[in-house]
Scaffold this active site. Sequence first.
Site, PDB file in Angstrom:
ATOM      1  N   CYS A   1     -31.695-103.579  54.409  1.00  0.00           N
ATOM      2  CA  CYS A   1     -30.529-103.574  55.148  1.00  0.00           C
ATOM      3  C   CYS A   1     -29.504-104.966  54.788  1.00  0.00           C
ATOM      4  O   CYS A   1     -30.361-105.967  55.086  1.00  0.00           O
ATOM      5  CB  CYS A   1     -30.410-103.490  56.564  1.00  0.00           C
ATOM      6  SG  CYS A   1     -28.814-103.612  57.470  1.00  0.00           S
TER       7      CYS A   1
ATOM      8  N   ASP B   1     -34.096-100.276  58.880  1.00  0.00           N
ATOM      9  CA  ASP B   1     -32.547-100.309  58.973  1.00  0.00           C
ATOM     10  C   ASP B   1     -31.809 -99.711  60.242  1.00  0.00           C
ATOM     11  O   ASP B   1     -32.688 -99.354  61.205  1.00  0.00           O
ATOM     12  CB  ASP B   1     -32.083 -99.462  57.699  1.00  0.00           C
ATOM     13  CG  ASP B   1     -30.850 -99.420  57.508  1.00  0.00           C
ATOM     14  OD1 ASP B   1     -30.113-100.608  57.182  1.00  0.00           O
ATOM     15  OD2 ASP B   1     -30.123 -98.423  57.503  1.00  0.00           O
ATOM     16  N   SER B   2     -30.596 -99.683  60.048  1.00  0.00           N
ATOM     17  CA  SER B   2     -29.990 -99.418  61.320  1.00  0.00           C
ATOM     18  C   SER B   2     -29.944 -97.765  61.268  1.00  0.00           C
ATOM     19  O   SER B   2     -29.584 -97.126  62.498  1.00  0.00           O
ATOM     20  CB  SER B   2     -28.568 -99.941  61.241  1.00  0.00           C
ATOM     21  OG  SER B   2     -28.036 -99.569  60.224  1.00  0.00           O
TER      22      SER B   2
ATOM     23  N   HIS C   1     -26.793 -97.921  52.930  1.00  0.00           N
ATOM     24  CA  HIS C   1     -26.156 -96.403  53.240  1.00  0.00           C
ATOM     25  C   HIS C   1     -25.540 -96.041  51.615  1.00  0.00           C
ATOM     26  O   HIS C   1     -25.341 -94.751  51.591  1.00  0.00           O
ATOM     27  CB  HIS C   1     -25.187 -96.576  54.363  1.00  0.00           C
ATOM     28  CG  HIS C   1     -25.935 -96.517  55.656  1.00  0.00           C
ATOM     29  ND1 HIS C   1     -26.836 -97.634  55.832  1.00  0.00           N
ATOM     30  CD2 HIS C   1     -25.776 -95.555  56.404  1.00  0.00           C
ATOM     31  CE1 HIS C   1     -27.045 -97.337  57.242  1.00  0.00           C
ATOM     32  NE2 HIS C   1     -26.597 -96.238  57.549  1.00  0.00           N
TER      33      HIS C   1
ATOM     34  N   TYR D   1     -24.640-102.252  62.277  1.00  0.00           N
ATOM     35  CA  TYR D   1     -25.211-103.658  62.280  1.00  0.00           C
ATOM     36  C   TYR D   1     -23.897-104.506  61.567  1.00  0.00           C
ATOM     37  O   TYR D   1     -23.975-105.695  61.662  1.00  0.00           O
ATOM     38  CB  TYR D   1     -26.374-103.919  61.454  1.00  0.00           C
ATOM     39  CG  TYR D   1     -27.835-103.542  62.186  1.00  0.00           C
ATOM     40  CD1 TYR D   1     -27.973-103.559  63.329  1.00  0.00           C
ATOM     41  CD2 TYR D   1     -29.191-103.828  61.348  1.00  0.00           C
ATOM     42  CE1 TYR D   1     -29.131-103.000  63.987  1.00  0.00           C
ATOM     43  CE2 TYR D   1     -30.129-103.405  61.707  1.00  0.00           C
ATOM     44  CZ  TYR D   1     -30.351-103.071  63.221  1.00  0.00           C
ATOM     45  OH  TYR D   1     -31.420-102.798  63.619  1.00  0.00           O
ATOM     46  N   GLY D   2     -23.270-103.872  60.512  1.00  0.00           N
ATOM     47  CA  GLY D   2     -22.389-104.760  59.939  1.00  0.00           C
ATOM     48  C   GLY D   2     -21.227-105.113  60.836  1.00  0.00           C
ATOM     49  O   GLY D   2     -20.482-105.916  60.305  1.00  0.00           O
TER      50      GLY D   2
ATOM     51  N   CYS E   1     -24.639-102.179  50.778  1.00  0.00           N
ATOM     52  CA  CYS E   1     -25.026-101.545  51.978  1.00  0.00           C
ATOM     53  C   CYS E   1     -25.992-100.613  51.389  1.00  0.00           C
ATOM     54  O   CYS E   1     -25.657 -99.807  50.707  1.00  0.00           O
ATOM     55  CB  CYS E   1     -23.852-101.211  52.750  1.00  0.00           C
ATOM     56  SG  CYS E   1     -24.618-100.185  53.930  1.00  0.00           S
TER      57      CYS E   1
HETATM   58  N1  DGL Z   1     -27.509-100.057  55.804  1.00  0.00           N
HETATM   59  C1  DGL Z   1     -26.800-101.530  56.275  1.00  0.00           C
HETATM   60  C2  DGL Z   1     -26.581-102.365  55.282  1.00  0.00           C
HETATM   61  O1  DGL Z   1     -27.254-102.290  54.251  1.00  0.00           O
HETATM   62  C3  DGL Z   1     -25.373-101.354  57.162  1.00  0.00           C
HETATM   63  C4  DGL Z   1     -25.230-100.268  58.329  1.00  0.00           C
HETATM   64  C5  DGL Z   1     -24.710-100.630  59.595  1.00  0.00           C
HETATM   65  O2  DGL Z   1     -23.756-101.460  59.550  1.00  0.00           O
HETATM   66  O3  DGL Z   1     -25.575-100.611  60.290  1.00  0.00           O
HETATM   67  O4  DGL Z   1     -25.935-103.514  55.167  1.00  0.00           O
END
Ligand code: DGL
Length: 265
Positions: free
Chosen positions: A69, A5-6, A185, A37-38, A183
Amino acid sequence: MLVFDSGVGSLSIGAEIHRLLPDLNLLYCMDRGGFPYGQWQEQALAEHICETILAQLNIHLCDMVVVACNSASTTVLPALRSQLTIPVVGVVPAIKPAANHSKTGVIGLLATPGTIARPYTDQLIQDFAAHCQVIKVGDPALAGAVEALFWQGEDNKAAWQRAAQAFADSEHFAALDTVVLACTHFPLVQKQLDTAMRALDKQVSWVDSGQAIARRVEHLLLQATSPRQLGVQGRQEAILLGVNDPSNRFANTLKARRIDLLSAG
Ligand code: DGL
């Protein structure tokens, strides 16, 4: 197994895998240099993730990759699978279980702007929630607020309230009964989001993909030929990309989860 993941989103997915399959060795890879990443453009993100995961697999021996992610999985899976011979499991928005769970037929989708904009997400809604009203909220700052909570201990109440309020702004809010945390997170702050919703007099069921991903991994392992060492505690290790040093708070978070930091940089 690589759990990629990020950032700390890998922890929410890894925790579910570890709970169901404690004998597995997990290598958490957090691409903090690429966060968020979003907000990447889709093609560039797919190329970046393929490159980063392939580089890690050249260094670390792994028998499976979990793309933990939604922002990544909704765009990178075909490209990644075409370049790898090991199984790739992708975390995508849990729209199907949410649509099945909802009694009112009004569900919320809380994700990054990238995940909300993906054709992949539209297809999931069409396939599994065509009978539902879907309130989409693409929050550009929520994942960052979760990172800040884990790295600096900053409880950004305004961020949790803003996400809840975005649902309240919808004309369908009164009937909303289920929200997808799309997400990885966000399950880490489900309690905070729930408090913010309750402050708006709203109680919802929160749905995420963590347990389903753990079951998917278990299913793939049952098909694999390599023997598992049941009863043995698996190693949990982490690599941080794009950060030189973890904060004390973050190092302690890893320690509390019994995850050893292999390298940062
Ligand atoms: N954890 C990432 C997801 O599931 C998003 C976090 C990011 O924007 O890097 O979309």
